[in-house]
Design a protein around this motif. Structure first.
Motif, short mmCIF file in Angstrom:
data_model
loop_
_atom_site.label_atom_id
_atom_site.label_comp_id
_atom_site.label_asym_id
_atom_site.label_seq_id
_atom_site.Cartn_x
_atom_site.Cartn_y
_atom_site.Cartn_z
N ASP A 64 -3.81 11.03 -17.84
CA ASP A 64 -5.11 9.96 -17.86
C ASP A 64 -6.13 10.28 -19.08
O ASP A 64 -6.96 9.69 -18.47
CB ASP A 64 -5.31 9.16 -16.86
CG ASP A 64 -5.21 7.84 -17.50
OD1 ASP A 64 -5.13 7.06 -18.55
OD2 ASP A 64 -5.86 7.00 -16.42
N TYR A 65 -5.88 10.72 -20.40
CA TYR A 65 -7.13 10.46 -20.98
C TYR A 65 -8.12 12.03 -20.51
O TYR A 65 -7.82 13.65 -21.10
CB TYR A 65 -7.97 10.02 -21.46
CG TYR A 65 -8.94 10.38 -22.78
CD1 TYR A 65 -8.31 10.73 -23.79
CD2 TYR A 65 -10.15 9.49 -22.80
CE1 TYR A 65 -9.49 10.96 -25.17
CE2 TYR A 65 -10.92 10.13 -23.49
CZ TYR A 65 -10.39 10.80 -24.74
OH TYR A 65 -11.79 10.66 -25.21
N ASP A 66 -8.77 11.90 -19.69
CA ASP A 66 -9.83 13.04 -19.40
C ASP A 66 -9.78 13.27 -18.12
O ASP A 66 -10.72 13.81 -17.54
CB ASP A 66 -11.77 12.66 -20.09
CG ASP A 66 -12.03 11.75 -19.53
OD1 ASP A 66 -11.02 10.59 -18.18
OD2 ASP A 66 -12.73 10.66 -19.82
N ALA A 67 -9.10 12.66 -17.61
CA ALA A 67 -8.33 12.76 -15.77
C ALA A 67 -7.26 12.39 -16.33
O ALA A 67 -5.79 12.98 -16.41
CB ALA A 67 -8.90 11.76 -14.98
N TYR A 68 -6.63 13.06 -13.96
CA TYR A 68 -5.13 13.09 -13.94
C TYR A 68 -4.82 12.63 -12.68
O TYR A 68 -6.54 12.68 -11.77
CB TYR A 68 -4.74 14.64 -14.28
CG TYR A 68 -4.90 14.95 -12.86
CD1 TYR A 68 -4.25 15.45 -11.65
CD2 TYR A 68 -6.03 16.06 -12.72
CE1 TYR A 68 -4.90 16.69 -10.58
CE2 TYR A 68 -6.38 16.77 -12.03
CZ TYR A 68 -5.69 17.47 -10.75
OH TYR A 68 -5.67 18.26 -9.95
N HIS A 69 -4.15 11.87 -12.24
CA HIS A 69 -3.79 10.86 -10.32
C HIS A 69 -3.21 11.41 -10.39
O HIS A 69 -1.82 12.10 -10.83
CB HIS A 69 -3.62 9.44 -11.46
CG HIS A 69 -4.95 8.84 -12.01
ND1 HIS A 69 -5.95 8.27 -11.71
CD2 HIS A 69 -4.42 8.40 -13.48
CE1 HIS A 69 -6.44 7.82 -12.93
NE2 HIS A 69 -4.77 7.32 -13.86
N VAL A 70 -3.84 11.47 -8.95
CA VAL A 70 -2.45 11.49 -7.45
C VAL A 70 -1.16 10.31 -6.98
O VAL A 70 -2.42 10.04 -6.64
CB VAL A 70 -2.22 13.25 -7.14
CG1 VAL A 70 -1.39 13.31 -6.31
CG2 VAL A 70 -3.18 13.81 -7.84
N ILE A 71 -0.33 10.25 -7.44
CA ILE A 71 0.24 8.76 -7.24
C ILE A 71 1.42 9.06 -5.63
O ILE A 71 2.51 9.72 -5.97
CB ILE A 71 0.58 8.28 -8.12
CG1 ILE A 71 -0.49 7.74 -8.73
CG2 ILE A 71 1.26 6.75 -7.61
CD1 ILE A 71 0.29 7.48 -9.98
N ASP A 72 1.08 8.34 -4.97
CA ASP A 72 1.97 8.62 -4.02
C ASP A 72 3.70 7.54 -4.23
O ASP A 72 3.31 6.55 -4.08
CB ASP A 72 1.51 7.94 -2.82
CG ASP A 72 2.93 8.48 -1.64
OD1 ASP A 72 2.72 9.55 -0.97
OD2 ASP A 72 3.27 8.03 -1.24
N ILE A 73 4.12 8.21 -4.38
CA ILE A 73 5.91 7.21 -4.78
C ILE A 73 6.50 6.42 -3.48
O ILE A 73 6.36 5.74 -4.14
CB ILE A 73 6.81 8.41 -5.49
CG1 ILE A 73 6.40 8.99 -6.92
CG2 ILE A 73 8.10 7.74 -5.67
CD1 ILE A 73 7.13 10.24 -7.26
N GLU A 74 6.17 6.88 -2.77
CA GLU A 74 6.86 6.03 -1.74
C GLU A 74 5.54 5.21 -1.18
O GLU A 74 6.60 4.28 -0.78
CB GLU A 74 6.40 7.13 -0.38
CG GLU A 74 7.57 5.96 0.97
CD GLU A 74 7.70 6.44 2.30
OE1 GLU A 74 8.39 6.31 3.08
OE2 GLU A 74 7.34 8.50 1.80
N THR A 75 4.99 5.02 -1.43
CA THR A 75 3.55 3.71 -1.06
C THR A 75 2.77 3.38 -2.52
O THR A 75 2.63 2.50 -2.18
CB THR A 75 2.20 4.32 -0.40
OG1 THR A 75 2.16 5.54 -1.34
CG2 THR A 75 2.93 4.89 1.04
N ALA A 76 3.62 3.76 -3.81
CA ALA A 76 2.86 3.30 -4.79
C ALA A 76 1.03 3.32 -4.54
O ALA A 76 0.26 2.29 -5.08
CB ALA A 76 3.68 1.92 -5.00
#
Length: 246
Positions: free
Chosen positions: A72-84
């Motif tokens: 995400d441009y200057d960062a990154y996200h960790v997203i749990d797919i099951e819980t969104a």
């Protein structure tokens, strides 16, 4: 198939017959909270327009252990797919334009187009993994067995690496190279985001297969999912799929 209704879509990830599509929804370097991630079926049916919203300029994505990693441009996200749910967001010091993400040999890797670097990332943080002046405008990353394939925009090259100190050019001449797919015969498809799709032979010969630049149809993060090639089209806001033939 072609599915409409996206806002500057750029990246692709897949799991369990679902396609995740990142929508920048504006400029690629805008930190405006306008970006989101959509979910599509493999037949092109829109499942969730805004599955995750409130991002800035999301681009590359990859999935490991039920987590979706999103640049995400200057960062990154960790997203749990099951819980969104977004579990963590990590700003990357000195990042210029974080771009593609892939899983390779059990690790997660992310390109930075603005600083010619690759980072290794995980749920706990990141570290610089490879920096090389030949990677100017680095964009697409694709895993292929013991090789990590790399596409660059500045030189329009396709590289391979077996490790952080090894870099070999496979082909060049594809300015603004973006996504990479490996075909069954060992050759490659490479997209250039302004509108080209190239075939690269196993000996490095480059042939243009498709050009939509005059029609202002972009060819962004070209990704192979089974026998289908998925390409987000930043303009005009569509996602296109082709089925591979013999």
């Amino acid at each position: 198939w072609v599915t409409e209704g996206f806002s500057t879509p750029e990246g692709v990830a897949s799991a369990d017959d679902v396609l995740f599509i990142s929508n920048v929804a504006g400029e690629g370097n805008a930190k405006d909270g306008e970006g989101w991630i959509s979910r599509l079926s493999l037949d092109g049916d829109l499942l969730d327009e805004k599955w995750i919203a409130g991002l800035n300029a999301p681009k590359g994505m990859a999935i490991r252990d039920g987590k979706l990693f999103v640049s995400d441009y200057d960062a990154y996200h960790v997203i749990d797919i099951e819980t969104a749910q977004i579990e963590n967001t990590y700003p990357v010091e000195g990042a210029g334009f974080l771009n593609d993400v892939t899983v390779w040999q059990g690790g997660v890797y992310m390109s930075d187009s603005g600083s010619a670097r690759i980072f290794q990332i995980d749920v706990n943080g990141y570290k610089e993994w490879l920096a090389d002046d030949r990677l100017g405008g680095i964009n697409g990353l694709t895993a292929d067995g013991d090789r990590l394939l790399i596409a660059t925009m500045d030189s329009g090259s396709l590289f391979e690496t077996l490790g952080a100190r090894d870099l070999t050019e496979i082909a060049t001449g594809m300015e603004n190279a973006d996504g990479i797919a490996v075909l069954d015969d060992g050759s490659y498809l490479v997209s250039s985001w302004p509108g080209q799709i190239w075939h690269v032979s196993t000996s490095g010969d480059v042939t243009e297969l498709h050009d939509t630049q005059a029609d202002e149809i972009y060819q962004n993060d070209l990704t192979r999912v089974g026998d289908v090639i998925i390409v987000p089209n930043w303009q005009p806001g569509t996602v296109t799929a082709w089925r591979l033939g013999n």
